[in-house]
Every structure is written in structure tokens, then in C-alpha cells.
Design an enzyme around this catalytic site. Sequence first.
Site, PDB file in Angstrom:
ATOM      1  N   CYS A 112     -17.573  26.909 -17.290  1.00  0.00           N
ATOM      2  CA  CYS A 112     -17.051  25.831 -18.143  1.00  0.00           C
ATOM      3  C   CYS A 112     -15.535  25.689 -18.043  1.00  0.00           C
ATOM      4  CB  CYS A 112     -17.465  26.061 -19.590  1.00  0.00           C
ATOM      5  SG  CYS A 112     -19.245  26.177 -19.779  1.00  0.00           S
ATOM      6  N   HIS A 155     -12.887  21.898 -23.646  1.00  0.00           N
ATOM      7  CA  HIS A 155     -14.278  22.005 -23.216  1.00  0.00           C
ATOM      8  C   HIS A 155     -15.170  21.779 -24.436  1.00  0.00           C
ATOM      9  CE1 HIS A 155     -18.042  23.344 -21.839  1.00  0.00           C
ATOM     10  NE2 HIS A 155     -17.989  24.513 -22.428  1.00  0.00           N
ATOM     11  N   ASN A 206     -22.951  20.320 -24.558  1.00  0.00           N
ATOM     12  CA  ASN A 206     -22.074  21.073 -23.652  1.00  0.00           C
ATOM     13  C   ASN A 206     -22.496  20.801 -22.205  1.00  0.00           C
ATOM     14  OD1 ASN A 206     -20.927  23.041 -22.034  1.00  0.00           O
ATOM     15  ND2 ASN A 206     -21.227  24.701 -23.497  1.00  0.00           N
TER      16      ASN A 206
HETATM   17  O1  UT7 Z   1     -19.746  26.775 -22.557  1.00  0.00           O
HETATM   18  C1  UT7 Z   1     -19.780  28.098 -23.024  1.00  0.00           C
HETATM   19  C2  UT7 Z   1     -19.731  28.177 -24.246  1.00  0.00           C
HETATM   20  N1  UT7 Z   1     -20.698  28.586 -25.186  1.00  0.00           N
HETATM   21  C3  UT7 Z   1     -20.259  28.521 -26.432  1.00  0.00           C
HETATM   22  O2  UT7 Z   1     -19.178  28.099 -26.703  1.00  0.00           O
HETATM   23  C4  UT7 Z   1     -21.162  29.021 -27.503  1.00  0.00           C
HETATM   24  C5  UT7 Z   1     -20.351  29.588 -28.646  1.00  0.00           C
HETATM   25  N2  UT7 Z   1     -21.182  29.951 -29.727  1.00  0.00           N
HETATM   26  C6  UT7 Z   1     -21.705  29.041 -30.579  1.00  0.00           C
HETATM   27  O3  UT7 Z   1     -21.463  27.872 -30.447  1.00  0.00           O
HETATM   28  C7  UT7 Z   1     -22.523  29.539 -31.729  1.00  0.00           C
HETATM   29  O4  UT7 Z   1     -22.488  30.954 -31.768  1.00  0.00           O
HETATM   30  C8  UT7 Z   1     -24.003  29.070 -31.690  1.00  0.00           C
HETATM   31  C9  UT7 Z   1     -24.068  27.581 -31.956  1.00  0.00           C
HETATM   32  C10 UT7 Z   1     -24.618  29.374 -30.354  1.00  0.00           C
HETATM   33  C11 UT7 Z   1     -24.803  29.777 -32.751  1.00  0.00           C
HETATM   34  O5  UT7 Z   1     -24.228  29.498 -34.032  1.00  0.00           O
HETATM   35  P1  UT7 Z   1     -23.922  30.691 -35.049  1.00  0.00           P
HETATM   36  O6  UT7 Z   1     -23.384  30.082 -36.263  1.00  0.00           O
HETATM   37  O7  UT7 Z   1     -23.063  31.685 -34.320  1.00  0.00           O
HETATM   38  O8  UT7 Z   1     -25.353  31.262 -35.324  1.00  0.00           O
HETATM   39  P2  UT7 Z   1     -25.870  32.754 -35.169  1.00  0.00           P
HETATM   40  O9  UT7 Z   1     -26.066  33.094 -33.736  1.00  0.00           O
HETATM   41  O10 UT7 Z   1     -25.024  33.654 -36.025  1.00  0.00           O
HETATM   42  O11 UT7 Z   1     -27.297  32.648 -35.851  1.00  0.00           O
HETATM   43  C12 UT7 Z   1     -27.449  32.438 -37.266  1.00  0.00           C
HETATM   44  C13 UT7 Z   1     -28.913  32.291 -37.563  1.00  0.00           C
HETATM   45  C14 UT7 Z   1     -29.765  33.392 -36.961  1.00  0.00           C
HETATM   46  O12 UT7 Z   1     -30.812  33.686 -37.865  1.00  0.00           O
HETATM   47  P3  UT7 Z   1     -30.782  35.032 -38.744  1.00  0.00           P
HETATM   48  O13 UT7 Z   1     -30.712  36.145 -37.752  1.00  0.00           O
HETATM   49  O14 UT7 Z   1     -29.516  34.923 -39.562  1.00  0.00           O
HETATM   50  O15 UT7 Z   1     -32.021  34.933 -39.518  1.00  0.00           O
HETATM   51  C15 UT7 Z   1     -30.347  32.739 -35.725  1.00  0.00           C
HETATM   52  O16 UT7 Z   1     -31.594  33.328 -35.349  1.00  0.00           O
HETATM   53  O17 UT7 Z   1     -29.411  31.070 -37.023  1.00  0.00           O
HETATM   54  C16 UT7 Z   1     -30.545  31.336 -36.209  1.00  0.00           C
HETATM   55  N3  UT7 Z   1     -30.571  30.362 -35.127  1.00  0.00           N
HETATM   56  C17 UT7 Z   1     -31.151  29.150 -35.253  1.00  0.00           C
HETATM   57  N4  UT7 Z   1     -31.782  28.551 -36.277  1.00  0.00           N
HETATM   58  C18 UT7 Z   1     -32.231  27.302 -36.098  1.00  0.00           C
HETATM   59  C19 UT7 Z   1     -30.047  30.471 -33.881  1.00  0.00           C
HETATM   60  N5  UT7 Z   1     -30.268  29.336 -33.184  1.00  0.00           N
HETATM   61  C20 UT7 Z   1     -30.951  28.506 -34.017  1.00  0.00           C
HETATM   62  C21 UT7 Z   1     -31.454  27.197 -33.874  1.00  0.00           C
HETATM   63  N6  UT7 Z   1     -32.079  26.647 -34.936  1.00  0.00           N
HETATM   64  N7  UT7 Z   1     -31.316  26.490 -32.733  1.00  0.00           N
END
Ligand code: UT7
Length: 331
Positions: A116, A257, A287
Site C-alpha cells: 500500500c 492511503h 482499501n
Molecule cells: O492497507 C493496509 C492497511 N490495513 C489497515 O490499515 C488495517 C488497519 N486496521 C483496521 O482498520 C482495524 O483494525 C479493523 C477495521 C481491521 C478492525 O477494527 P478494530 O476496531 O481494530 O476491531 P478489532 O479487530 O479490535 O475487533 C473488535 C471486535 C472483535 O470482536 P470481539 O473479539 O471484541 O468479540 C472482532 O471479532 O469486532 C469483531 N469484528 C467484526 N465484527 C463485525 C472484526 N471484524 C468484524 C466485522 N464485523 N467485519
Amino acid sequence: MNQLGTGISIIGCGSAAPATSLDNQALTHIVETSDEWIASRTGIRERRVASPQESLAQLATEASKNALEMAKIEPQELDLIILATSSADDLFGSAGLIQAKLGATRAVAFDMTAACSGFVFGLVTASQFIRTGTYRNILLIGADILSRWVDWKDRRTCILFGDGAGAVVLQASEKDNLLGFELRSDGAGYHNLQLAYQPQPYEIIPGVDVSQGGYNRITMNGQEIYRFAVKKVPEVIEKALFRANLTSDQIDWLIMHQANQRILDAVAQRMKIEPEKVISNLAHHGNTSAASIPLALDQAVREGKIKAGDVIATAGFGAGLSWGAAIFEWG
Ligand code: UT7
């Protein structure tokens, strides 16, 4: 003023995206998620996905034609084509095919991969050929079809990515519009975002094994990448601004990005850049990896937001880990 004509101007942009759109609601049929969760955590509402008939070279060629048209440059005038991508149609590279499709017969063409960060790394790479007086007209493309490599059963990643292509034309000029840049890598964080080769032993003759594997799906530690981006991106933009002898209040536009709206907001807030200056097309494209910056740039230019002379801070970040920023004046 650069008397030797080895300054850099970015004189045209173009983009292309597949016609098929997949909205958040559609994703609720394949993984346990909701439009509310995706939109509030990422800002994404829909993304474009390429059909099996669409190739990266096709998308990249379309974006390139639009950029050449805006730049008023004929394909035969191009000296170099750089394709920044992590999802070429061919592991040997797709830049050559794009060169042929464009009829850019004089240009040398190659692929480069920096995930990216590919567009920003490509911008700096291309500019070196102009600075040294080697080439005059360069086409830089950022394009990715990550829908090919996403694990559509993994709700943590499949909601994020979309497909697309963006391109810019760089030209040697007396005035130097590439004002400053800074590129960084940290392979210690490599495991946090991968599209890795999975070896599969194959015995050619007794005692001689090689690997005949394939590539795994994308894996990501989202929280780690989030923390990394919010910490490192402001630092690298500050460094690029310092090299440009500018401060953040002198930026007209911030084009980062497009990974997550919360990352865009957090970086802008840390740098005290007003939200109106932050370009975002995340809601409609998600993305798109190496394509995200030139795609967002092209849309903002064609909407009439970005005008000649505007100062743009751009920053890429992602797998590698890699990150980088460049400050340039548009047009
Ligand atoms: O180009 C490269 C770049 N990549 C990035 O920039 C990604 C950077 N990271 C992010 O954007 C975020 O970390 C994400 C959008 C990927 C995830 O958001 P988050 O606020 O960090 O969520 P999390 O991973 O802390 O997950 C929170 C909860 C979890 O459930 P529990 O364990 O708290 O029960 C996940 O299992 O949300 C759950 N979860 C979802 N729920 C509904 C994870 N993905 C999803 C989903 N729908 N799609």
C-alpha cells in the site's frame, strides 16, 4: 527554479475501477458482520470488485489513458512506465503488457512492489530518473486487484479491500514541484500483514526437492497495523514537510492511503490538519492498496477540488512494513 530542467511536475492523472460494486449489506450474506459495524469502524460502505474477465493490465491501461489525455502526452513520448502493484496478472510483471496496450513503444517498463506504499515509493523512484536527467516523461501507475487474494471467509479482512487503478504522468520541468519526501521500512513488523507464498515440496528426482506451492490468502493483524499507521504516518509526513521547508498548516490537501476513515481522522487530528483538507473516497472504494492514492487524487482533481498550484501531502503505509510521504505541488 531548476535551470537544468530536472525538476519534477505531475501534470496528469487518471483512474479506473471495475463496474461491479459490492456493498456492506452484500457482505452480511457471506460473513457475520453488519453495515453498521463496517461503516462505523472503517468508513467503508461499498467497494468495487473485478470480474474474472477483468485483468489488472486492463484497469491500469484505462487509468493510464486517462492520465495521458489530461497530461496531453502521447504514449510514444513516454520514457518509462512504473507499475506499483502487489497483484500483477503475471509474477514476471504486468508493466510490459501495459506498455504494449498503450503503444508506448519507446518506454522501458517494470513492476515494483511496496504494497500500500507502492504509489509513494513509485513516485520517489520515478522522480530519481528525472532528477538525474535520464528520462523526461514517466507514467506511474498504482493498481491492485486484491479481491483475488482476500479470504472471503475472514470478516476481519474481506470487508476492507476493493479493486482499482490510478495513474499519474510526471514530467521534467524547470520548476521543481516535488518538494520533499521520506520513505521508511521495518521488516520486523512483516508478519502483521502478509500475502505469503506457501511452500509445497515437490521431488523432481530422488533427493532433489523444490517447492511448487502457491500464495496464501491475505492475513492481517488489524490492531497492530492500525497502531503502526496512526503513530508512524504523522511522523513521516512531518519529516517530508521538514524537507520541503513547510509546516502542516501550509498543506492544501492531505491524500493518505485509504485504509480506514478512523486512521485518516486520527492522523489529521494529530497533525492539526482541518478535516475539510482530508481527501477520502473510502466510502465508495474501500482499501484499493497501491491504487488508493492516485484514485483519490484523480477523483479530487476531476471534481475540481484540487487545483494547479495546490500543495498536497501524500502518505502511504502498509505491508513490509513500509511507509512513506511525499509533498508536491499539483500541476
Ligand atoms: O492497507 C493496509 C492497511 N490495513 C489497515 O490499515 C488495517 C488497519 N486496521 C483496521 O482498520 C482495524 O483494525 C479493523 C477495521 C481491521 C478492525 O477494527 P478494530 O476496531 O481494530 O476491531 P478489532 O479487530 O479490535 O475487533 C473488535 C471486535 C472483535 O470482536 P470481539 O473479539 O471484541 O468479540 C472482532 O471479532 O469486532 C469483531 N469484528 C467484526 N465484527 C463485525 C472484526 N471484524 C468484524 C466485522 N464485523 N467485519
